[in-house]
Design a protein around this motif. Structure first.
Motif, PDB file in Angstrom:
ATOM      1  N   UNK A 412       0.837  -1.206   0.000  1.00  0.00           N
ATOM      2  CA  UNK A 412       0.000   0.000   0.000  1.00  0.00           C
ATOM      3  C   UNK A 412       0.866   1.248   0.000  1.00  0.00           C
ATOM      4  N   UNK A 413       0.399   2.262  -0.714  1.00  0.00           N
ATOM      5  CA  UNK A 413       1.173   3.507  -0.766  1.00  0.00           C
ATOM      6  C   UNK A 413       1.118   4.260   0.550  1.00  0.00           C
ATOM      7  N   UNK A 414       0.009   4.137   1.266  1.00  0.00           N
ATOM      8  CA  UNK A 414      -0.146   4.827   2.549  1.00  0.00           C
ATOM      9  C   UNK A 414      -0.681   3.828   3.566  1.00  0.00           C
ATOM     10  N   UNK A 415      -0.469   4.086   4.861  1.00  0.00           N
ATOM     11  CA  UNK A 415      -1.020   3.190   5.888  1.00  0.00           C
ATOM     12  C   UNK A 415      -2.544   3.052   5.774  1.00  0.00           C
ATOM     13  N   UNK A 418      -3.824   0.123   3.628  1.00  0.00           N
ATOM     14  CA  UNK A 418      -3.566  -1.262   4.028  1.00  0.00           C
ATOM     15  C   UNK A 418      -4.864  -2.035   4.251  1.00  0.00           C
ATOM     16  N   UNK A 419      -5.788  -1.468   5.015  1.00  0.00           N
ATOM     17  CA  UNK A 419      -7.056  -2.160   5.296  1.00  0.00           C
ATOM     18  C   UNK A 419      -7.863  -2.354   4.018  1.00  0.00           C
ATOM     19  N   UNK A 424      -9.988  -5.807  -0.183  1.00  0.00           N
ATOM     20  CA  UNK A 424     -10.210  -6.045  -1.611  1.00  0.00           C
ATOM     21  C   UNK A 424      -9.602  -7.371  -2.054  1.00  0.00           C
ATOM     22  N   UNK A 425      -8.409  -7.702  -1.549  1.00  0.00           N
ATOM     23  CA  UNK A 425      -7.772  -8.966  -1.929  1.00  0.00           C
ATOM     24  C   UNK A 425      -8.561 -10.163  -1.403  1.00  0.00           C
ATOM     25  N   UNK A 469      -7.815   1.270  -4.159  1.00  0.00           N
ATOM     26  CA  UNK A 469      -6.593   1.039  -3.388  1.00  0.00           C
ATOM     27  C   UNK A 469      -5.395   1.632  -4.125  1.00  0.00           C
ATOM     28  N   UNK A 470      -4.631   2.458  -3.446  1.00  0.00           N
ATOM     29  CA  UNK A 470      -3.392   2.990  -4.013  1.00  0.00           C
ATOM     30  C   UNK A 470      -2.245   2.059  -3.632  1.00  0.00           C
ATOM     31  N   UNK A 471      -1.544   1.511  -4.646  1.00  0.00           N
ATOM     32  CA  UNK A 471      -0.537   0.498  -4.348  1.00  0.00           C
ATOM     33  C   UNK A 471       0.688   0.647  -5.238  1.00  0.00           C
TER      34      UNK A 471
END
Length: 684
Positions: A412-415, A418-419, A424-425, A469-471
């Motif tokens: 994840x790009x930011x904390x 993460x959730x 999503x996964x 999600x930013x990844x």
């Protein structure tokens, strides 16, 4: 809701083929000719009804199997349009598991291609009767005879032409029915009208020759036809159709038709063949399963039988939430009623039941035997679970899915992401059993794994765009596997005091290699009794320990574990035996001569003659082996096996070597031990 069609008038079929053979194009014509749509959707402009996902419309390919229902000649046809790309083979696997028949579409130019072979063998596994539609007869290089020969040579099947084309390539104008011995032309703006005439003189001899082959083949499967044929009697079309149907249902023959779906030719006759030759729910054997206690049991396809259904697909819908697709094998169920998940021993309540038309839906009040629907509200059910009447429990055979062969690292790009990423996964892995994600035991990286580069590209696209999600995404890497090569016996004793609580356990294991590709197995060879809970703890720990090997932390495959001895006392517990078994199995992997395995792919490459030498040399440079070569429509078809690790970027390299005139397809074949040069990268 009352039943609209008798079971004998229902067909549950799938449309399957190699990518670009024309599955979705054919399905769109079926929807149009059956009156389900008022205009024909096209794949190339993103208007195909069955390719409704944004990712499908962007790429012009089918990614997820789409379900729809239509009617033809007073028969109801439930259709699943499946993907043709090897990366989405799970969609074909779970569709064939619950379908009664299949239409296999071949590209008349390419004939039997790699993914066609894969889906054919899947259909063999589930004993699914098939008909073949040789599509694209209007394209340059179309070859009807060669396609039939490839069905024999590559699929080891018994094809029987019930139609032949009139002309080919740009001269293709229609088909000849060998059953009625009539010429059939599609006329009208969209080919909606049929003109049936006598066979043109130019095609009469060929038609008579093919008719003779048809009669000879079907006579071998039907005594009445045999007698009539030998005595020179005229065989009625009705009797011939009946004999063809019976032989198709027994998987003794495969009727072959032809046409050009994009040019609106031959699709109505294909629909007739679906009705004439593919099975209804009452034509197939009673579905067999077992009770929760392990006894074999079965269900008859009837509304009067106890309810049973198999969940074969999970999808997340942005409007209604989780959709659980299921095939009803027996009985009926009303919306809002409670059912029983026999696979998980859980009660389930179905909220809504939806008849799906691609991504559109119609709410149902009641479902019946043979229905293929999507349910809303199931909390525990996942792909492969059985729903049934709790007073008549049955667990139907589930599905085996191929293991992922390629991975990428994501973070994840930011904390705050993460959730969202984890959520999503989880949803994506619930939808797709061939998609996995886990942390690498050594690096701690989160790895997502799938069947190929395109598969992971779609997963990442959905994670980023659908779930926001930013990844950061790493480069694709091969998902290796580990296994052992020799049998070993290990034992471990755990005796420890933790505070006032003692922990004790002793196990003795024999660990040996299984046949490659057969998976894991666990047997109990204890000579003394032990509490079942301890045995189950040992089994669970053994299977969990095989998730990570001793060479590079990759999953271990094809191992047999035997529990030879176990000791316990008052300090013993489940936790203690799990730890004891894990230590013993780790030692077995170290002493059992573990090896590293890599995925090997079958690759088919089509190139002009002048580039064959360069391409063969390139195959050798990739540690591949050339398995065969033949001439196809003026080009050379090279068949090779190449390690996946050497196939990254191959599309660009092939275009460069052939000036853009070469193309290829590939499909997973097997795992093989890596050469020492590859192993050294992990050890040193």
């Amino acid at each position: 809701m009352k039943r609209t069609h008798q079971l004998k008038d229902i067909r549950n079929i799938g449309i399957v083929a190699h990518i670009d053979a024309g599955k979705t194009t054919t399905t769109e014509r079926i929807l149009y000719y059956t009156g389900l749509t008022y205009k024909i959707g096209e794949v190339h402009d993103g208007s195909a009804v069955m390719d409704w996902m944004e990712q499908e419309q962007e790429r012009g390919i089918t990614i997820t199997s789409a379900v729809t229902t239509c009617e033809w000649q007073n028969k109801r046809i439930n259709i699943i349009d499946t993907p043709g790309h090897v990366d989405f083979t799970v969609e074909v696997e779970r569709s064939l598991r619950i379908l009664d028949g299949a239409v296999v579409i071949l590209d008349a130019k390419g004939g039997v291609e790699p993914q066609t072979e894969a889906v054919w063998h899947q259909a063999d596994h589930y004993h699914v009767p098939r008909i073949v539609f040789i599509n694209k007869m209007d394209l340059v290089g179309a070859d009807f005879k060669r396609s039939i020969k490839m069905i024999v040579d590559r699929l080891k099947a018994n094809p029987v032409a019930i139609q032949i084309p009139m002309g080919h390539e740009s001269d293709f104008e229609g088909v000849i029915s060998l059953i009625d011995m009539k010429a059939i032309y599609n006329i009208g703006e969209n080919g909606e009208e049929l003109e049936i005439t006598e066979i043109p003189e130019a095609y009469k001899k060929e038609a008579l020759d093919y008719r003779q082959k048809l009669l000879e083949t079907i006579a071998e499967t039907d005594d009445d036809i045999m007698m009539a044929y030998l005595e020179g009697e005229s065989i009625k079309s009705k009797d011939l159709l009946n004999a063809l149907r019976n032989a198709t249902l027994r998987n003794e023959i495969v009727p072959v038709l032809c046409g050009a779906a994009y040019k609106n030719k031959g699709v109505q006759m294909l629909l007739d063949a679906v009705n004439d030759f593919l099975p209804s729910p009452i034509d197939v054997k009673d579905i067999v399963g077992h009770t929760p206690t392990g006894q074999e049991t079965s269900r008859k396809a009837s509304d009067d039988s106890p309810f049973s259904a198999l969940v074969f697909k999970i999808m997340t819908d942005p409007y209604v939430g989780k959709l659980s697709y299921m095939r009803v094998y027996s009985g009926t169920l009303e919306a809002g009623k409670q059912t029983y998940n026999a696979s998980k021993d859980k009660k389930e309540k179905i909220g809504k039941m939806l008849l799906m038309h691609s991504n559109k839906r119609e709410e149902l009040g009641k479902i019946h035997t043979s229905d293929i629907i999507a349910a809303v509200g199931l909390k525990f059910s996942t792909t492969g679970d059985t729903l049934c009447d709790k007073s008549h429990p049955i667990i139907l055979e589930s599905m085996d899915f191929p293991i992922p062969v390629i991975s990428v690292a994501v973070e994840p790009k930011t904390p705050g992401d993460l959730d969202k990423m984890t959520s999503s996964l989880n949803k994506l892995s619930e939808e797709d059993p061939t998609f996995k994600f886990d942390k690498h035991p050594e690096t701690g990286q989160l790895l997502i794994s799938g069947m190929g580069e395109l598969h992971l590209e779609i997963i990442l696209d959905r994670m980023i765009n659908e779930y926001g999600v930013n990844a950061n995404v790493g480069k694709p890497q091969v998902s290796y596997r580990e296994t052992i090569t020799t049998e070993t016996i290990t034992e471990h004793e755990l005796s420890r005091q933790v505070g006032t609580q003692g922990i004790y356990g002793y196990v003795k294991l024999k660990v040996s290699p299984n046949e490659r590709g057969s998976g894991h197995s666990f047997t109990n060879n204890l000579t003394t009794d032990c509490p079942k809970v301890y045995f189950e703890a040992c089994k669970e720990a053994a299977m969990a320990s095989l998730k990570s090997g001793v060479i590079a932390g990759y999953e271990v495959v094809d191992v047999h574990v035997e529990l030879l001895d176990i000791k316990f006392d008052d300090d013993s517990s489940e936790v203690g035996f799990k730890s004891t078994t894990a230590f013993a199995l780790l030692e077995a992997l170290k002493t059992g001569h573990s090896i590293l395995l890599e995925p090997i792919f079958k690759v088919e490459i089509v190139v002009p003659e002048e580039y064959v030498g360069d391409v063969i040399g390139d195959i050798a440079s990739r540690n591949g082996s050339l398995d065969g070569m033949e001439l196809v429509s003026g080009k050379n078809l090279l068949r090779a096996t190449i390690p996946l690790s050497n196939m990254f970027g191959y599309a660009t390299d092939l275009r460069s070597k052939t000036q853009g005139r070469g193309y290829y397809s590939m499909i997973f074949d097997h795992f093989s031990q890596v050469p020492q040069s590859v192993l050294d990268k992990f050890i040193y």
